[in-house]
Design a protein around this motif. Structure first.
Motif, PDB file in Angstrom:
ATOM      1  N   GLU A   1       3.777 -39.624  12.066  1.00 18.13           N
ATOM      2  CA  GLU A   1       4.891 -40.282  12.754  1.00 18.13           C
ATOM      3  C   GLU A   1       4.465 -41.555  13.472  1.00 18.13           C
ATOM      4  N   LEU A   2       3.167 -41.767  13.598  1.00 22.23           N
ATOM      5  CA  LEU A   2       2.624 -42.951  14.256  1.00 22.23           C
ATOM      6  C   LEU A   2       3.282 -43.154  15.627  1.00 22.23           C
ATOM      7  N   PRO A   3       3.151 -42.182  16.519  1.00 23.83           N
ATOM      8  CA  PRO A   3       3.830 -42.274  17.827  1.00 23.83           C
ATOM      9  C   PRO A   3       3.340 -43.476  18.624  1.00 23.83           C
ATOM     10  N   GLY A   4       4.252 -44.064  19.371  1.00 28.83           N
ATOM     11  CA  GLY A   4       3.913 -45.197  20.217  1.00 28.83           C
ATOM     12  C   GLY A   4       4.016 -46.531  19.526  1.00 28.83           C
ATOM     13  N   ALA A   5       4.239 -46.570  18.241  1.00 30.98           N
ATOM     14  CA  ALA A   5       4.366 -47.839  17.513  1.00 30.98           C
ATOM     15  C   ALA A   5       5.827 -48.044  17.128  1.00 30.98           C
TER      16      ALA A   5
ATOM     17  N   ASP B   1      13.450 -45.490  12.281  1.00 28.99           N
ATOM     18  CA  ASP B   1      13.483 -46.530  13.301  1.00 28.99           C
ATOM     19  C   ASP B   1      12.259 -47.438  13.260  1.00 28.99           C
ATOM     20  N   LEU B   2      11.240 -47.074  12.463  1.00 30.01           N
ATOM     21  CA  LEU B   2      10.004 -47.858  12.418  1.00 30.01           C
ATOM     22  C   LEU B   2      10.240 -49.148  11.632  1.00 30.01           C
TER      23      LEU B   2
ATOM     24  N   LEU C   1       1.944 -52.935  16.200  1.00 26.25           N
ATOM     25  CA  LEU C   1       0.630 -52.793  15.574  1.00 26.25           C
ATOM     26  C   LEU C   1       0.480 -53.887  14.531  1.00 26.25           C
ATOM     27  N   VAL C   2      -0.613 -54.609  14.594  1.00 25.58           N
ATOM     28  CA  VAL C   2      -0.922 -55.628  13.593  1.00 25.58           C
ATOM     29  C   VAL C   2      -2.133 -55.145  12.808  1.00 25.58           C
ATOM     30  N   ALA C   3      -1.995 -55.030  11.495  1.00 25.97           N
ATOM     31  CA  ALA C   3      -3.089 -54.533  10.643  1.00 25.97           C
ATOM     32  C   ALA C   3      -3.710 -55.695   9.889  1.00 25.97           C
ATOM     33  N   GLU C   4      -5.025 -55.864  10.054  1.00 22.90           N
ATOM     34  CA  GLU C   4      -5.768 -56.921   9.379  1.00 22.90           C
ATOM     35  C   GLU C   4      -6.759 -56.292   8.383  1.00 22.90           C
TER      36      GLU C   4
END
Length: 844
Positions: free
Chosen positions: A122-126, A158-159, A61-64
């Protein structure tokens, strides 16, 4: 077709192994690299395993911080892979989403990231989150990073986290993330800086206003740059879209194509600017701060910097928030100049004097220090930390701003009395709009129907162009009727659809409700402190206590009540300026601002009561109000006497003892007592204004009004302060006599007003006196103002014997000729005192 040749040329490629090592060792990294090195494009592709280098496949994920930057970065990465957005690379911004089942790099705005974290911590998938342009210190970015650090510490060790920055503040970010710093080399070419200060006499920026003379100078500098530099495009930095439009007009006929670049520009035009120009065509790109670091504008060889930026400011006491124009920081100025050296050696024109460079702030203000924190406080409360005390932030939020934010959230029902988030607050946080607008959407849908609520909130979420006018109801109508090519209308319609989908079931408006009434209701629900009632003339008073005025040509003037959507307060202005509002009625104001409704009893001194030439009086009334706006006032029956007296005391302290009755003898007594206190001190009382008011509680009797105060005899007050107990009061006439007998037998009044008391007496009445009269037990000689027979000053002395010996002769010569009928003896000390003319025939 993949563009591997361009991927290999990006300088950040050599730092990718070190970034991977830092992530493997610490789980976090701070990547410091100049703009244009590929940290926004190549690094995510490499970490996602999309570069065919054998790296494992991960989701990044890239946050701008901006929508434009998110869309641009995703399209650039997709192009490098030979794809379209929605394949391996996608993006999600408010109102637009392009992702697919194969997407491994998703670019999102920091606002979208916050929404995802609130839905599922948990922001799953990232697997990896890259926070881009951290140095810009946007509030959403700081908040999202704090949440991510909390997630990594408690739920997802692990993130992997990466903070990418283009400035030298990497050490602070590294401490915050417990991470290693990875430096990436840049390929910037040398940039020559030329200072082009504007002409003298320009006014500094204030509020949203920029001196037109500066904009003319910037346009002239752009023309000069086009003439002096034969190649490349010109990138000109201006503070806002309004200044961009004005400079574009001033560049009409220039030997280049003029293009705007800002958040309100149509997506088609943004893509055209960021895609590069056609061969042989020069461009002038007029840009806001969006092009400082997060966007690459190809073809630029020249930068012209107006030296200004826009920052948020919030007046928490008045509930007014707005953008203000400030001088750009040195760090941001350096970023802007670097744009000229991305592809080849370049030139940067700074539109200020070189001597001003050191006086500019080093860095831009962090958003958390200057912005409205209501949305931040709601995010923190939803996260379980209403005071943001446990969040890992570079800068703690100001306590006053957080307290104001929590008050607002309690008012709209987002927090309970213990500042815990409510179910309603959680739903509001999920709407992706400011909490005030979330309240207006939820309550407005119930009050006026979901369609009108969505349309009005979409309008309030992004201020429309000025061409739409200042009437919110008219602006909604124009947005609804806007043609497809209208960029604001397009964004507005997309936001209406998004809000409609979040609301769920549609609600119908009440029968007979007009569109104007519906819009006004929603605006009032969004800003209850800004419901305003006309005060006469063009002025309105908001419930929050601020006075405001619509523009001179506004159709809103004349409305009894307004719901003010947007207002700002220009520097030095006595009242706020209404930029957008809707006409409403009192019932709507009462319903929307019900939390501000109250009935109170007042017994006070009101400076607006009483006659015009002597304003102020005690009032006792029952006041019904919406905040500062009085709805009704009724006399209060049987007010407590103590409260009336306290109100009279309040007026006395405000206006002074002139409210009392001062006879001539009372004023004279005050002067005599002041002289004795000044000369002898205790036990003589201090009768100065400050001392009298300080002791008023003790000497003021039972009064109920200004008229009662006017009947208080000041002389009696002063007499009561005399030192009777010690017996010293009996010596008042001896120590400070009101009159002094002079040799002629006359009793002359002493003036105790000056520092040294004055006795004004005709010179001839002092004949025969050998010494100056004294007071205060002989300590203080009176200052004699010796007068001519006509009562005009002839001489001043405090030493009568010396005057007779030395000064009298000259005075005698002058007065003898002017007043021949009066006696002028050669020896006044031995002469007979008189106030009369000499007898006829007596020698002179």
């Amino acid at each position: 077709m993949r563009h591997d040749d361009q991927l290999q040329q990006l300088p950040i490629a050599e730092a990718v192994p070190r970034v991977r090592e830092a992530l493997a060792e610490c789980g976090a990294a701070v990547v410091h690299a100049p703009p244009g090195t590929g940290k926004t494009t190549l690094l995510p592709l490499a970490l996602a395993g999309l570069l065919q280098d054998g790296a494992p496949s991960r989701t990044v994920l890239v946050a701008e911080p901006r929508r434009m930057a998110a869309r641009s970065a995703a399209r650039r990465m997709a192009w490098l892979l030979g794809e379209q957005p929605g394949g391996s690379v996608g993006f999600t911004v408010r109102g637009e989403r392009r992702v697919g089942p194969r997407t491994r790099v998703e670019v999102v705005t920091t606002g979208v990231l916050l929404q995802r974290l609130q839905r599922d911590q948990e922001l799953p998938g990232a697997d990896t989150v890259l926070m881009d342009e951290c140095h810009e210190r946007h509030l959403d970015a700081d908040t999202a990073l704090a949440f991510l650090l909390d997630v990594r510490e408690t739920l997802r060790p692990d993130l992997h986290l990466i903070a990418a920055s283009a400035t030298q503040d990497s050490a602070a970010w590294a401490r915050l993330l417990s991470a290693r710093v990875v430096h990436g080399r840049g390929t910037s070419h040398p940039v020559e800086v030329r200072y082009a200060p504007p002409p003298a006499g320009l006014r500094p920026p204030h509020g949203m206003r920029v001196d037109p003379g500066l904009l003319r100078h910037v346009a002239a500098t752009v023309r000069q740059a086009l003439a002096d530099e034969p190649e490349g495009d010109v990138l000109c930095f201006l503070p806002g879209a309004g200044e961009i439009a004005r400079v574009a007009d001033l560049l009409s006929g220039a030997a280049a194509r003029v293009l705007p670049l800002h958040g309100r520009a149509p997506a088609r035009l943004q893509d055209e600017v960021l895609g590069g120009g056609t061969r042989g065509e020069r461009r002038v790109i007029l840009s806001t701060a969006v092009a400082e670091s997060s966007l690459t504008v190809p073809g630029v060889r020249v930068v012209v910097d107006a030296g200004l930026a826009r920052e948020p400011r919030t007046d928490h006491a008045r509930g007014l928030g707005s953008l203000t124009t400030v001088r750009v920081s040195r760090a941001a100025a350096e970023q802007r100049r670097g744009r000229a050296g991305r592809e080849a050696p370049g030139v940067a024109y700074a539109c200020w004097a070189e001597a001003e460079e050191a006086g500019r702030p080093r860095d831009p203000s962090p958003g958390i220090a200057v912005a409205d924190l209501t949305a931040f406080a709601l995010q923190a409360a939803c996260w379980g930390d209403p005071r943001a005390e446990r969040l890992a932030l570079l800068d703690a939020p100001p306590e006053g701003a957080m307290a104001a934010a929590r008050r607002t959230l309690r008012t709209v029902g987002a927090l309970d009395e213990r500042d815990r988030v409510t179910r309603r607050g959680q739903r509001m946080a999920g709407l992706g709009v400011h909490p005030r607008l979330a309240r207006a959407l939820l309550d407005g849908a119930a009050a006026v129907g979901s369609e009108a609520a969505c349309e009005t909130v979409a309008l309030l979420g992004e201020e429309p162009p000025r061409a739409y006018g200042d009437d919110a109801a008219e602006a909604v109508r124009r947005a609804r009727a806007a043609p497809r090519e209208d960029p604001y209308g397009t964004r507005w319609a997309a936001e209406v659809r998004r809000l409609r989908s979040l609301l769920g079931a549609r609600t119908a408006p009440p029968e007979g409700l007009t569109r104007e009434q519906a819009v006004g209701t929603v605006v009032a629900l969004a800003q209850p402190e800004r419901v305003a009632r006309a005060q006469g003339g063009s002025a309105y008073l908001m419930a929050g206590g601020t006075r405001a005025e619509p523009a001179a040509d506004s159709a809103l003037r004349g409305a009894r009540w307004l719901a003010v959507a947007v207002a700002d307060r220009p520097v030095g202005a006595a009242s706020a300026r209404v930029r957008m509002a809707a006409a409403i009625d009192e019932a709507t104001a009462r319903a929307a601002a019900g939390a501000l409704h109250g009935v109170r009893e007042e017994v006070c001194w009101d400076p607006e009561q009483g006659p015009q030439d002597a304003p102020g009086d005690v009032v006792a009334r029952q006041v019904e109000s919406l905040g500062a706006v009085r709805l009704s006032v009724r006399p209060l029956p049987d007010p407590p006497p103590g409260a009336l007296r306290e109100a009279a005391l309040q007026g006395l302290r405000q206006h002074g003892t002139d409210l009392l009755r001062w006879s001539r003898s009372a004023a004279a007594l005050r002067q005599r007592l002041a002289f004795l206190y000044r000369t002898l001190g205790a036990p003589w009382p201090d009768v100065s204004e400050e001392a009298l008011l300080e002791q008023a509680e003790g000497w003021l009797g039972q009064v109920r009004s200004r008229a009662d105060l006017a009947r208080v005899e000041a002389g009696e007050v002063l007499s009561g302060m005399l030192p009777w107990a010690s017996g010293a009061a009996a010596r008042l006439e001896e120590l400070a006599p009101e009159r002094v007998e002079v040799p002629s037998g006359a009793r002359i009044r002493v003036d105790y007003t000056p520092e040294q008391p004055v006795l004004a007496v005709k010179l001839q009445e002092m004949f025969g006196a050998l010494e100056t009269p004294r007071v205060a037990d002989g300590r203080v000689p009176l200052l004699l103002h010796l007068l001519s027979p006509a009562g005009r000053p002839a001489a001043v002395t405090a030493d009568l014997a010396s005057f007779w010996a030395e000064g009298y002769r000259g005075v005698r010569a002058e007065l003898r000729g002017r007043y021949p009928k009066h006696p002028w003896p050669e020896d006044p000390a031995a002469a007979e005192p008189t106030g009369r003319t000499k007898a006829r025939g007596r020698p002179g």
